[in-house]
Write an enzyme that holds these catalytic residues in place. Structure first.
Site, PDB file in Angstrom:
ATOM      1  CB  CYS A   2      25.956  40.759 -17.083  1.00  0.00           C
ATOM      2  SG  CYS A   2      25.266  42.808 -18.265  1.00  0.00           S
ATOM      3  CD  GLU A 105      20.562  38.725 -13.680  1.00  0.00           C
ATOM      4  OE1 GLU A 105      19.963  37.870 -14.076  1.00  0.00           O
ATOM      5  OE2 GLU A 105      21.472  39.551 -13.936  1.00  0.00           O
TER       6      GLU A 105
END
Length: 220
Positions: A2, A105
């Protein structure tokens, strides 16, 4: 992994929702493009009282002589967190929760272009990432730092990436924060695949200088 996220919830709403007393130096919200080394909203508990604090995203081990003395540790792998010298003490004694509205993402197209996705909870509730923290005081300006705990992706996330943050449910926060004794290790697993949803967003967010609510809007 992340590496970028957003927070849109007002500070007072975060404090009320997570039953935490807010500090006076919290980061400004909303922020649609939070990057490593930025200040982030973190919930910490002393066992009886929760606090909503500001911490630097990017864990600095105590032996670093400067913040740039080694790799930038924004994530800690659940599979090895208890063994790695940088994190093993923190995972036992200094667990916290990082708050987000959603995270980004990336995938790539056939030409190698980075295509961003925005991931949120299906129920629109805030995301509570399992995290660990560390005070670093070797420099002129002491820093309180943190890293997100990540694990292998669930079926939903694996379509775009093989890793994902550990997302805690409301009833799991007390155990992770150390308010319910031992057993937090069992929480370090992927969220059920029906908990999250995702959509493509504009490539503008590829720049860490991009800002504004349009960054999280669906893009066809």
């Amino acid at each position: 992994m992340c590496g970028r996220f957003a927070i849109t919830l007002p500070t007072d709403a975060m404090a009320q929702l997570f039953a935490a007393a807010p500090a006076n130096d919290l980061p400004q919200v909303p922020n649609y493009n939070i990057c490593p080394t930025d200040p982030v909203h973190v919930i910490r508990s002393d066992g009886t009282q929760r606090s909503l604090l500001s911490m630097r995203w990017g864990f600095i081990p105590h032996w670093y002589k400067t913040p740039a003395d080694g790799p930038l540790l924004i994530n800690a792998r659940a599979e090895t967190i208890a063994e790695k010298p940088a994190f093993r003490s923190a995972c036992r004694e200094r667990r916290c929760v990082m708050l987000a509205s959603g995270f980004y993402e990336w995938t790539k197209d056939t030409e190698g272009n980075r295509l961003p996705w925005y991931i949120t909870r299906r129920d629109t509730a805030p995301l509570a990432f399992a995290a660990v923290w560390q005070d670093w005081d070797k420099g002129d300006n002491p820093l309180r730092t943190c890293a997100i705990v990540t694990t292998g992706a669930n079926a939903t996330m694996s379509k775009i990436h093989h890793r994902m943050p550990v997302v805690l449910e409301p009833e799991q926060l007390s155990l992770w924060l150390g308010e319910e004794g031992k057993g937090a290790a069992r929480l370090m697993q992927a969220a059920p695949e029906d908990k999250l949803q995702m959509h493509r967003v504009d490539r503008a967010v590829n720049s860490n200088r991009a800002a504004g609510p349009e960054l999280i809007e669906p893009f066809d």
